[in-house]
Design a protein around this motif. Structure first.
Motif, PDB file in Angstrom:
ATOM      1  N   ALA A 348       1.024  -1.018  -0.331  1.00  0.00           N
ATOM      2  CA  ALA A 348       0.143  -0.467  -0.153  1.00  0.00           C
ATOM      3  C   ALA A 348       0.870   0.875  -0.312  1.00  0.00           C
ATOM      4  CB  ALA A 348      -0.516   0.012   1.238  1.00  0.00           C
ATOM      5  N   LYS A 349       1.904   1.296   0.806  1.00  0.00           N
ATOM      6  CA  LYS A 349       2.529   2.591   0.886  1.00  0.00           C
ATOM      7  C   LYS A 349       3.804   3.045  -0.416  1.00  0.00           C
ATOM      8  CE  LYS A 349       4.009   2.441   5.754  1.00  0.00           C
ATOM      9  NZ  LYS A 349       3.008   3.029   6.191  1.00  0.00           N
ATOM     10  N   ALA A 350       4.197   1.133  -1.315  1.00  0.00           N
ATOM     11  CA  ALA A 350       4.596   1.829  -2.750  1.00  0.00           C
ATOM     12  C   ALA A 350       3.920   2.337  -3.409  1.00  0.00           C
ATOM     13  CB  ALA A 350       5.233   0.315  -3.005  1.00  0.00           C
ATOM     14  N   LEU A 351       2.303   1.734  -3.507  1.00  0.00           N
ATOM     15  CA  LEU A 351       1.055   2.276  -4.239  1.00  0.00           C
ATOM     16  C   LEU A 351       0.767   3.625  -3.977  1.00  0.00           C
ATOM     17  CD1 LEU A 351      -1.330  -0.589  -4.425  1.00  0.00           C
ATOM     18  CD2 LEU A 351       0.531  -0.470  -6.435  1.00  0.00           C
ATOM     19  N   LYS A 352       0.741   4.046  -2.742  1.00  0.00           N
ATOM     20  CA  LYS A 352       0.739   5.485  -2.808  1.00  0.00           C
ATOM     21  C   LYS A 352       1.752   6.083  -2.876  1.00  0.00           C
ATOM     22  CE  LYS A 352      -2.253   4.522   1.093  1.00  0.00           C
ATOM     23  NZ  LYS A 352      -2.478   4.927   3.093  1.00  0.00           N
ATOM     24  N   LEU A 353       3.627   5.554  -2.935  1.00  0.00           N
ATOM     25  CA  LEU A 353       4.955   6.295  -3.204  1.00  0.00           C
ATOM     26  C   LEU A 353       4.252   6.684  -4.534  1.00  0.00           C
ATOM     27  CD1 LEU A 353       7.694   7.656  -2.279  1.00  0.00           C
ATOM     28  CD2 LEU A 353       7.840   5.899  -2.895  1.00  0.00           C
ATOM     29  N   TRP A 354       3.942   5.942  -5.799  1.00  0.00           N
ATOM     30  CA  TRP A 354       4.190   5.951  -6.784  1.00  0.00           C
ATOM     31  C   TRP A 354       3.465   6.680  -7.487  1.00  0.00           C
ATOM     32  CZ3 TRP A 354       0.697   5.818 -10.543  1.00  0.00           C
ATOM     33  CH2 TRP A 354       1.266   5.632 -11.996  1.00  0.00           C
ATOM     34  N   ARG A 355       1.618   6.885  -6.574  1.00  0.00           N
ATOM     35  CA  ARG A 355       1.133   7.998  -6.776  1.00  0.00           C
ATOM     36  C   ARG A 355       1.369   9.510  -7.099  1.00  0.00           C
ATOM     37  NH1 ARG A 355      -2.881   5.574  -4.458  1.00  0.00           N
ATOM     38  NH2 ARG A 355      -2.808   6.330  -2.843  1.00  0.00           N
ATOM     39  N   LEU A 356       2.011   9.518  -5.310  1.00  0.00           N
ATOM     40  CA  LEU A 356       2.904  10.639  -5.099  1.00  0.00           C
ATOM     41  C   LEU A 356       3.811  11.303  -6.314  1.00  0.00           C
ATOM     42  CD1 LEU A 356       3.023  13.082  -3.536  1.00  0.00           C
ATOM     43  CD2 LEU A 356       3.986  12.031  -2.058  1.00  0.00           C
ATOM     44  N   ALA A 357       5.131  10.640  -6.277  1.00  0.00           N
ATOM     45  CA  ALA A 357       5.464  10.572  -7.349  1.00  0.00           C
ATOM     46  C   ALA A 357       5.139  11.302  -8.627  1.00  0.00           C
ATOM     47  CB  ALA A 357       6.521   9.423  -7.698  1.00  0.00           C
ATOM     48  N   ALA A 358       3.557  10.626  -9.037  1.00  0.00           N
ATOM     49  CA  ALA A 358       3.196  10.616 -10.493  1.00  0.00           C
ATOM     50  C   ALA A 358       2.720  12.190 -10.109  1.00  0.00           C
ATOM     51  CB  ALA A 358       2.598   8.963 -10.690  1.00  0.00           C
ATOM     52  N   LYS A 359       2.017  12.712  -9.970  1.00  0.00           N
ATOM     53  CA  LYS A 359       1.295  13.899  -9.155  1.00  0.00           C
ATOM     54  C   LYS A 359       2.147  14.480  -9.943  1.00  0.00           C
ATOM     55  CE  LYS A 359      -0.692  16.360  -6.070  1.00  0.00           C
ATOM     56  NZ  LYS A 359      -0.821  17.068  -4.494  1.00  0.00           N
ATOM     57  N   GLY A 360       1.062  15.231 -11.239  1.00  0.00           N
ATOM     58  CA  GLY A 360       1.028  17.055 -11.663  1.00  0.00           C
ATOM     59  C   GLY A 360       1.835  15.892 -12.756  1.00  0.00           C
ATOM     60  N   ARG A 361       2.161  14.751 -13.327  1.00  0.00           N
ATOM     61  CA  ARG A 361       3.273  14.394 -14.156  1.00  0.00           C
ATOM     62  C   ARG A 361       2.430  13.664 -15.846  1.00  0.00           C
ATOM     63  NH1 ARG A 361       8.936  13.977 -13.235  1.00  0.00           N
ATOM     64  NH2 ARG A 361       9.162  14.626 -10.791  1.00  0.00           N
ATOM     65  N   TRP A 362       0.658  14.043 -15.309  1.00  0.00           N
ATOM     66  CA  TRP A 362       0.238  13.316 -15.891  1.00  0.00           C
ATOM     67  C   TRP A 362      -0.535  14.808 -17.322  1.00  0.00           C
ATOM     68  CZ3 TRP A 362      -1.149   8.801 -16.028  1.00  0.00           C
ATOM     69  CH2 TRP A 362      -0.775   7.900 -15.116  1.00  0.00           C
ATOM     70  N   SER A 363      -0.173  14.355 -18.408  1.00  0.00           N
ATOM     71  CA  SER A 363      -0.719  15.008 -19.524  1.00  0.00           C
ATOM     72  C   SER A 363      -1.586  14.566 -20.763  1.00  0.00           C
ATOM     73  CB  SER A 363       0.301  16.054 -19.699  1.00  0.00           C
ATOM     74  OG  SER A 363       0.166  16.229 -21.695  1.00  0.00           O
ATOM     75  N   ILE A 364      -2.144  15.251 -21.375  1.00  0.00           N
ATOM     76  CA  ILE A 364      -3.802  15.135 -22.244  1.00  0.00           C
ATOM     77  C   ILE A 364      -2.296  14.512 -23.468  1.00  0.00           C
ATOM     78  CG2 ILE A 364      -5.034  16.058 -24.172  1.00  0.00           C
ATOM     79  CD1 ILE A 364      -6.400  18.075 -22.620  1.00  0.00           C
ATOM     80  N   ASN A 365      -1.876  14.938 -23.784  1.00  0.00           N
ATOM     81  CA  ASN A 365      -0.421  14.032 -24.839  1.00  0.00           C
ATOM     82  C   ASN A 365       0.368  13.165 -23.973  1.00  0.00           C
ATOM     83  OD1 ASN A 365       1.571  13.650 -26.797  1.00  0.00           O
ATOM     84  ND2 ASN A 365       2.241  15.845 -26.571  1.00  0.00           N
ATOM     85  N   PRO A 366       0.470  11.852 -24.858  1.00  0.00           N
ATOM     86  CA  PRO A 366       0.381  10.810 -24.544  1.00  0.00           C
ATOM     87  C   PRO A 366       1.930  10.928 -24.128  1.00  0.00           C
ATOM     88  CG  PRO A 366      -0.586  10.233 -26.510  1.00  0.00           C
ATOM     89  CD  PRO A 366      -0.373  11.648 -25.737  1.00  0.00           C
ATOM     90  N   LYS A 368       4.111  12.966 -23.685  1.00  0.00           N
ATOM     91  CA  LYS A 368       4.864  13.933 -22.681  1.00  0.00           C
ATOM     92  C   LYS A 368       3.646  13.402 -21.183  1.00  0.00           C
ATOM     93  CE  LYS A 368       5.625  17.939 -21.461  1.00  0.00           C
ATOM     94  NZ  LYS A 368       7.781  18.184 -21.010  1.00  0.00           N
ATOM     95  N   THR A 369       3.208  12.743 -20.553  1.00  0.00           N
ATOM     96  CA  THR A 369       3.276  11.596 -20.501  1.00  0.00           C
ATOM     97  C   THR A 369       4.476  10.523 -19.977  1.00  0.00           C
ATOM     98  OG1 THR A 369       1.041  11.939 -20.642  1.00  0.00           O
ATOM     99  CG2 THR A 369       2.025   9.789 -18.923  1.00  0.00           C
ATOM    100  N   VAL A 370       4.503  10.242 -21.001  1.00  0.00           N
ATOM    101  CA  VAL A 370       5.432   8.838 -20.704  1.00  0.00           C
ATOM    102  C   VAL A 370       6.858  10.156 -20.380  1.00  0.00           C
ATOM    103  CG1 VAL A 370       6.928   8.296 -22.269  1.00  0.00           C
ATOM    104  CG2 VAL A 370       4.237   7.692 -22.487  1.00  0.00           C
ATOM    105  N   GLN A 371       6.933  10.853 -21.210  1.00  0.00           N
ATOM    106  CA  GLN A 371       8.436  11.256 -20.906  1.00  0.00           C
ATOM    107  C   GLN A 371       8.540  12.715 -19.552  1.00  0.00           C
ATOM    108  OE1 GLN A 371       8.920  14.853 -23.535  1.00  0.00           O
ATOM    109  NE2 GLN A 371       9.322  13.671 -25.315  1.00  0.00           N
ATOM    110  N   ASN A 372       7.036  12.262 -18.701  1.00  0.00           N
ATOM    111  CA  ASN A 372       7.642  13.185 -17.327  1.00  0.00           C
ATOM    112  C   ASN A 372       6.986  11.571 -16.788  1.00  0.00           C
ATOM    113  OD1 ASN A 372       6.873  15.741 -18.238  1.00  0.00           O
ATOM    114  ND2 ASN A 372       4.254  15.487 -18.030  1.00  0.00           N
ATOM    115  N   MET A 373       6.462  10.445 -16.713  1.00  0.00           N
ATOM    116  CA  MET A 373       7.067   9.261 -16.134  1.00  0.00           C
ATOM    117  C   MET A 373       8.372   8.772 -16.178  1.00  0.00           C
ATOM    118  SD  MET A 373       4.212   8.985 -14.295  1.00  0.00           S
ATOM    119  CE  MET A 373       2.834   9.198 -14.807  1.00  0.00           C
ATOM    120  N   ARG A 374       9.487   9.114 -16.883  1.00  0.00           N
ATOM    121  CA  ARG A 374      10.864   8.465 -17.130  1.00  0.00           C
ATOM    122  C   ARG A 374      11.389   9.391 -17.265  1.00  0.00           C
ATOM    123  NH1 ARG A 374      11.217   5.464 -22.870  1.00  0.00           N
ATOM    124  NH2 ARG A 374      13.057   4.718 -22.004  1.00  0.00           N
TER     125      ARG A 374
END
Length: 644
Positions: A348-366, A368-374
């Motif tokens: 559960a903590k690992a999933l919360k950590l990933w969700r926190l790290a991904a916050k603000g990195r999502w984009s309509i442009n897939p 851009k999303t991939v670049q942000n996640m990497r």
């Protein structure tokens, strides 16, 4: 850099211009430098090597900690940089780059776990090897147990090929899906040892129900027999699923608890070498896999003859008896094994950590999303030391655990390519068996030929471990895990190419042209080709197993967070279940006259998988030493009321 899951198709859209650079250099000559900049800047506790006592690994016998930034801690750490309290010398950074690496001594406790695995694989493969005949074929005339004698065909329920294919496919997928549940229970609640023992108990219940289904008085009522068989199959698979993802990490932890980091060993010749835990873990998994194949080979061959000359009840009883060795050995060794306790809500903590790290990195442009996640800073900005007083209440771990999660997720993305390799491996149990039946057998049963694979593994695993890998190391060639896996893909592809060539000549030389499996030809007019030509594809797939399958188990252990090893191993095993599902799409190609297309298509997918795999992870391969050098996190999860 974060590597996120991506499909092979999406990958090639973005890397097509780099395909020309795939093969150089799969094996890189020279030592790889060790860059610990990211580790050294962490504020997490650093580890000082201290062997764990046998039995439970807990707060009392865990490794002692030295906190960076504390003067007394730094002084103690400086004194221990080269020597520990047991006189063990550690390599300097220059020595890490230049000295030859060797394996350490495998503890005898690991051998007992390997024997437990041998017994379990004997019981598993010895049981499932007779499933098809039990379900598909009717009772031979005059038989009540299913035995057929030398010239007959064993059978019991007579439900046909569709029923047998459906149930055996379900069993394969079920047995490789259930490790996810077994891993969750081990990492969260029970620990590996208790989960293994509970899983063994469940599997024994499944074995007993399967035996009941083969009693002659039950076989006489096929509907009742198949009902008991199906229930037994589900319970049996549940037990197997709990066993598999936990026995694999447990065997390697026996060495890690004694020697968690590299140290110097002076050989008799006077040469200074580095005893590398990663290489030792690789050796452990090599012989672990050897024991798997010894058990599988003995179980498969023995139970085929038990079924043929005595009956199905004996072919189910003997594996059950062998399986009873597992809980006996585990109980007798309970105080000798190094065991990590469960650490509670780490998933559960690992999933919360990933969700926190991904916050603000999502984009309509897939894209851009991939670049942000990497992005390189994906994980750095959510480390507790960065967040300071702004960290959420659930963030009770240290910076090192964030690095461990990052490393474990990278391992899982490595495994996402494995279904393409498993497609090659799975051909051994179906299409290659059918192919053997269309050639000259010279008295050998067609379903005996695929035992070339485990025989080859038993022979070549020691050769690979004792000569190939050390020889490459002496030549200065670092044959790292990711390089091995890439070569496993290419050898799997070569195996399917060999199978396609054999199939071509079966069609060309056979009396029935493109239909050698027809009733007019099968067993009557085989193609004039000796069946032992299949040695070529089976040898190639065996070597690909050494490089891909064994290394996958090793990679899951060495890259997973220490309190999530069972789960990451389960993800690796789950890739086989996905492959079985993908394989259903090839059913239409698994018949004459399309078998050449079947083999060539799978060969192409495996080759593409190897190319894509290496292009995706060649940069990660350069970080092998850096990832292995991560210190152990002090995060233990929630406190539990008891130890297991």
């Amino acid at each position: 850099m974060l590597l996120i899951p991506c499909s092979p198709i999406a990958f090639f859209h973005s890397h097509l211009s780099h395909i020309k650079s795939v093969l150089p250099p799969i094996m890189t000559s020279g030592a790889i430098g060790l860059d610990l900049a990211e580790v050294s800047k962490s504020h997490a506790p650093q580890l000082v090597d201290s062997p764990a006592a046998p039995g439970l690994i807990n707060e009392e016998n865990e490794k002692s900690l030295a906190i960076p930034g504390d003067e007394s801690s730094q002084s103690a750490s400086a004194q221990n940089d080269s020597l520990d309290g047991n006189g063990k010398e550690y390599p300097t950074e220059d020595e890490v780059k230049t000295l030859r690496r060797v394996c350490g001594t495998v503890p005898w406790a690991s051998y007992t776990i390997a024997f437990v695995e041998l017994c379990e694989r004997f019981s598993y493969y010895g049981t499932i090897v007779v499933f098809v005949n039990f379900i598909q074929n009717p009772l031979p005339p005059g038989s009540t147990t299913g035995e057929s004698g030398t010239y007959g065909q064993s059978g019991a329920l007579g439900l046909g090929q569709r029923a047998s294919t459906g149930l055996t496919t379900f069993n394969s997928m079920w047995a490789y899906c259930m490790p996810l549940l077994g891993a969750y229970m081990a990492d969260q609640y029970w620990g590996r040892y208790k989960t293994i023992q509970v899983s063994i108990a469940i599997a024994i219940v499944g074995h007993i129900i399967l035996i009941v289904a083969t009693i002659p008085s039950v076989i006489a009522h096929p509907n009742g027999s198949i009902a008991a068989f199906s229930i037994g199959l589900i319970i049996f698979g549940l037990g197997v699923g709990g066993f598999k993802p936990n026995v694999s990490p447990l065997i390697a932890e026996q060495y890690e608890s004694l020697h968690p980091k590299q140290y110097i060993k002076v050989q008799k010749s006077g040469e200074r070498t580095i005893v590398d835990p990663t290489m030792t873990v690789s050796r452990i998994y090599m012989y672990f896999y050897l024991m798997i194949n010894v058990g599988a080979l003995a179980g498969q061959i023995g139970m085929v003859y038990a079924e043929k000359y005595v009956g199905f009840w004996l072919s189910f009883v003997l594996p059950t008896v062998m399986f009873l060795c597992c809980p006996t050995i585990m109980f007798l060794m309970r105080n000798k094994y190094a065991r990590r306790p469960p650490t509670g809500s780490v998933l559960a903590k690992a999933l919360k950590l990933w969700r926190l790290a991904a916050k603000g990195r999502w984009s309509i442009n897939p894209v851009k999303t991939v670049q942000n996640m990497r992005a390189d800073d994906f994980w750095d900005h959510v480390k507790p030391s960065r967040l300071g007083s702004n960290k959420p209440d659930w963030m009770t771990f240290d910076d090192v655990w964030v690095d461990e999660i990052r490393r474990g997720l990278k391992a899982c993305t490595v495994f996402l390519w494995y279904p393409l390799w498993w497609l090659c491996y799975n051909q051994m149990t179906n299409n290659l068996v059918s192919q053997a039946a269309t050639m000259e057998l010279h008295g050998a049963p067609n379903d005996l030929i695929n035992n070339i694979d485990p025989i080859a593994l038993v022979i070549f695993i020691p050769i690979t471990d004792r000569f190939l890998y050390p020889g490459l190391e002496r030549m200065g060639i670092r044959f790292t895990p990711l390089k091995r896996i890439a070569w496993g893909f290419f050898l799997g592809s070569a195996s399917m190419i060999a199978a396609a060539v054999i199939q071509y000549y079966i069609y060309k030389l056979g009396a029935c042209d493109n239909y050698p499996s027809s009733d007019e030809c099968l067993g009557v007019n085989p193609a004039p080709i000796n069946v032992w030509v299949q040695t070529i594809p089976f040898l190639l797939i065996a070597f690909s197993e050494i490089f891909a399958s064994i290394t996958g188990l090793e990679y899951a252990f060495t890259k997973a967070p220490r309190n999530m090893r069972s789960l990451v191993t389960a993800v690796f095993l789950f890739m086989s279940a996905i492959s079985y599902a993908i394989g259903q799409a090839f059913t239409s190609l698994s018949a004459d006259p399309l078998l050449i297309w079947n083999y060539t298509t799978i060969a192409a997918l495996a080759a593409i998988g190897g190319v894509g795999f290496w292009l995706s992870f060649r940069d990660l391969d350069k970080q092998e030493d850096q990832m292995n050098a991560l210190p152990e996190s002090s995060f233990k999860g929630r406190k539990l009321g008891h130890a297991v």
